[in-house]
Scaffold this active site. Structure first.
Site, PDB file in Angstrom:
ATOM      1  N   GLU A   1      -1.621  -4.071  13.272  1.00 56.25           N
ATOM      2  CA  GLU A   1      -2.260  -3.761  11.997  1.00 56.25           C
ATOM      3  C   GLU A   1      -2.876  -2.356  12.012  1.00 56.25           C
ATOM      4  O   GLU A   1      -3.221  -1.837  13.075  1.00 56.25           O
ATOM      5  CB  GLU A   1      -3.385  -4.780  11.741  1.00 56.25           C
TER       6      GLU A   1
ATOM      7  N   HIS B   1       2.161  -2.133   8.737  1.00 56.30           N
ATOM      8  CA  HIS B   1       2.163  -2.751  10.072  1.00 56.30           C
ATOM      9  C   HIS B   1       3.582  -2.999  10.569  1.00 56.30           C
ATOM     10  O   HIS B   1       4.515  -3.176   9.791  1.00 56.30           O
ATOM     11  CB  HIS B   1       1.293  -4.019  10.135  1.00 56.30           C
TER      12      HIS B   1
ATOM     13  N   ASN C   1       1.048  -2.688   4.335  1.00 55.14           N
ATOM     14  CA  ASN C   1       0.050  -1.753   4.867  1.00 55.14           C
ATOM     15  C   ASN C   1       0.601  -0.916   6.028  1.00 55.14           C
ATOM     16  O   ASN C   1      -0.146  -0.244   6.725  1.00 55.14           O
ATOM     17  CB  ASN C   1      -1.207  -2.513   5.319  1.00 55.14           C
TER      18      ASN C   1
ATOM     19  N   ASP D   1       6.574 -11.530  17.251  1.00 58.50           N
ATOM     20  CA  ASP D   1       5.239 -12.086  17.023  1.00 58.50           C
ATOM     21  C   ASP D   1       5.280 -13.557  16.630  1.00 58.50           C
ATOM     22  O   ASP D   1       6.352 -14.112  16.366  1.00 58.50           O
ATOM     23  CB  ASP D   1       4.488 -11.262  15.954  1.00 58.50           C
TER      24      ASP D   1
HETATM   25  C1  GLP Z   1       5.053 -10.148   8.652  1.00 56.58           C
HETATM   26  C2  GLP Z   1       5.662  -9.919  10.062  1.00 56.58           C
HETATM   27  C3  GLP Z   1       6.277  -8.559  10.166  1.00 56.58           C
HETATM   28  C4  GLP Z   1       7.127  -8.301   8.951  1.00 56.58           C
HETATM   29  C5  GLP Z   1       6.263  -8.197   7.723  1.00 56.58           C
HETATM   30  C6  GLP Z   1       7.037  -8.016   6.440  1.00 56.58           C
HETATM   31  O1  GLP Z   1       3.683 -10.079   8.594  1.00 56.58           O
HETATM   32  N1  GLP Z   1       4.749 -10.102  11.124  1.00 56.58           N
HETATM   33  O2  GLP Z   1       7.043  -8.486  11.370  1.00 56.58           O
HETATM   34  O3  GLP Z   1       7.801  -7.077   9.101  1.00 56.58           O
HETATM   35  O4  GLP Z   1       5.412  -9.300   7.611  1.00 56.58           O
HETATM   36  O5  GLP Z   1       7.413  -9.228   5.885  1.00 56.58           O
HETATM   37  P1  GLP Z   1       8.389  -9.337   4.659  1.00 56.58           P
HETATM   38  O6  GLP Z   1       9.721  -8.899   5.196  1.00 56.58           O
HETATM   39  O7  GLP Z   1       8.397 -10.788   4.290  1.00 56.58           O
HETATM   40  O8  GLP Z   1       7.893  -8.438   3.609  1.00 56.58           O
END
Ligand code: GLP
Length: 244
Positions: free
Chosen positions: A141, A136, A134, A66
């Site tokens: 989402e 995702h 959440n 993404d």
């Molecule tokens: C972001 C990314 C996800 C990731 C998530 C967790 O929003 N788009 O791919 O898994 O957040 O992030 P973190 O590892 O910083 O908690």
């Protein structure tokens, strides 16, 4: 489904990097689906270490999950910049082997179609995932439905709040992103989902032991035949049988 629980994120990163190395060594031209976020940093640190100790990555292709819409690639919080900083500048993956959605494309719909074509041409050998608080995955989402193709998504308030820690303030967090859909993720031959910290414990428990629900996007991974959850004690703390 395999569940591996480690004492520290560093130990988890060493394990996940060994899984990735295995794929690189076993596959002629391995295609890795990559994620961003703080969780995957220990994995990238260990991949860099393995590379410094002789792991050749010149035949590896990478396809990122993404990217934020509207951030230039050189913005400090763009996922382009994240990947450069934490992995690409330290290893020998050729730049033309790495794909990340262009969140600045003039025509975002066309960019999504282009990206689906990239994944179609280069089927994923292994998809690395983090997980949102959440539930995702990528930026898919929680919703009444999950989209199978690459698409532009409006980020949830929860995700904006959670990702605000990387920006000066919540207002600076882009409201939209481009994300792979769940089809590309589920078509990966193997999936490795990493999660650390108490704030992920709910999402992890629901994803592994709850019902398959579109409002817990990671629960769809229960339908895949080769998923490994790489956790620490805190993120595993609400799993029945692991202290929860
Ligand atoms: C972001 C990314 C996800 C990731 C998530 C967790 O929003 N788009 O791919 O898994 O957040 O992030 P973190 O590892 O910083 O908690």
């Amino acid at each position: 489904m395999r569940i591996r629980v480690f004492d520290t994120p560093k130990d988890a990163g060493i394990y996940a990097a060994a899984l990735v190395e295995q794929i690189i060594l076993q596959t002629d031209h391995a295609v890795l689906g990559l994620a961003t976020g703080s969780t995957v940093i220990p994995l990238y640190e260990q991949l860099v270490r393995l590379h410094r100790n002789g792991l050749d990555m010149s035949h590896v292709r990478t396809i990122n999950l993404d990217e934020y819409v509207g951030l230039p690639a050189d913005h400090p919080q763009s996922y382009h910049n994240f990947m450069r900083t934490h992995l690409f500048q330290h290893v020998n993956i050729p730049a033309f082997h790495s794909y990340i959605p262009d969140g600045n494309a003039a025509d975002l719909e066309q960019e999504c179609a282009r990206y689906d074509e990239v994944v179609r041409k280069h089927p994923l050998d292994m998809q690395i995932l983090g997980i949102g608080v959440n539930g995702h995955i990528g930026f898919n989402e929680p919703d009444d439905l999950l989209l199978s193709k690459t698409h532009v998504v409006t980020l949830s308030e929860e995700t904006i709040r959670s990702n605000a820690r990387f920006f000066e303030c919540a207002d600076d967090v882009p409201r939209q992103a481009i994300t792979l859909g769940v089809q590309a993720i589920l078509q990966a031959k193997r999936i490795v989902l990493m999660a650390f910290g108490k704030e992920k414990a709910d999402a992890v428990a629901k994803s592994i032991q709850g019902q398959v629900r579109t409002d817990v996007p990671a629960s769809i991974l229960q339908l895949h035949r080769d998923v490994t959850f790489v956790l620490d004690m805190d993120s595993a703390s609400k799993l029945a049988g692991y202290g929860g």
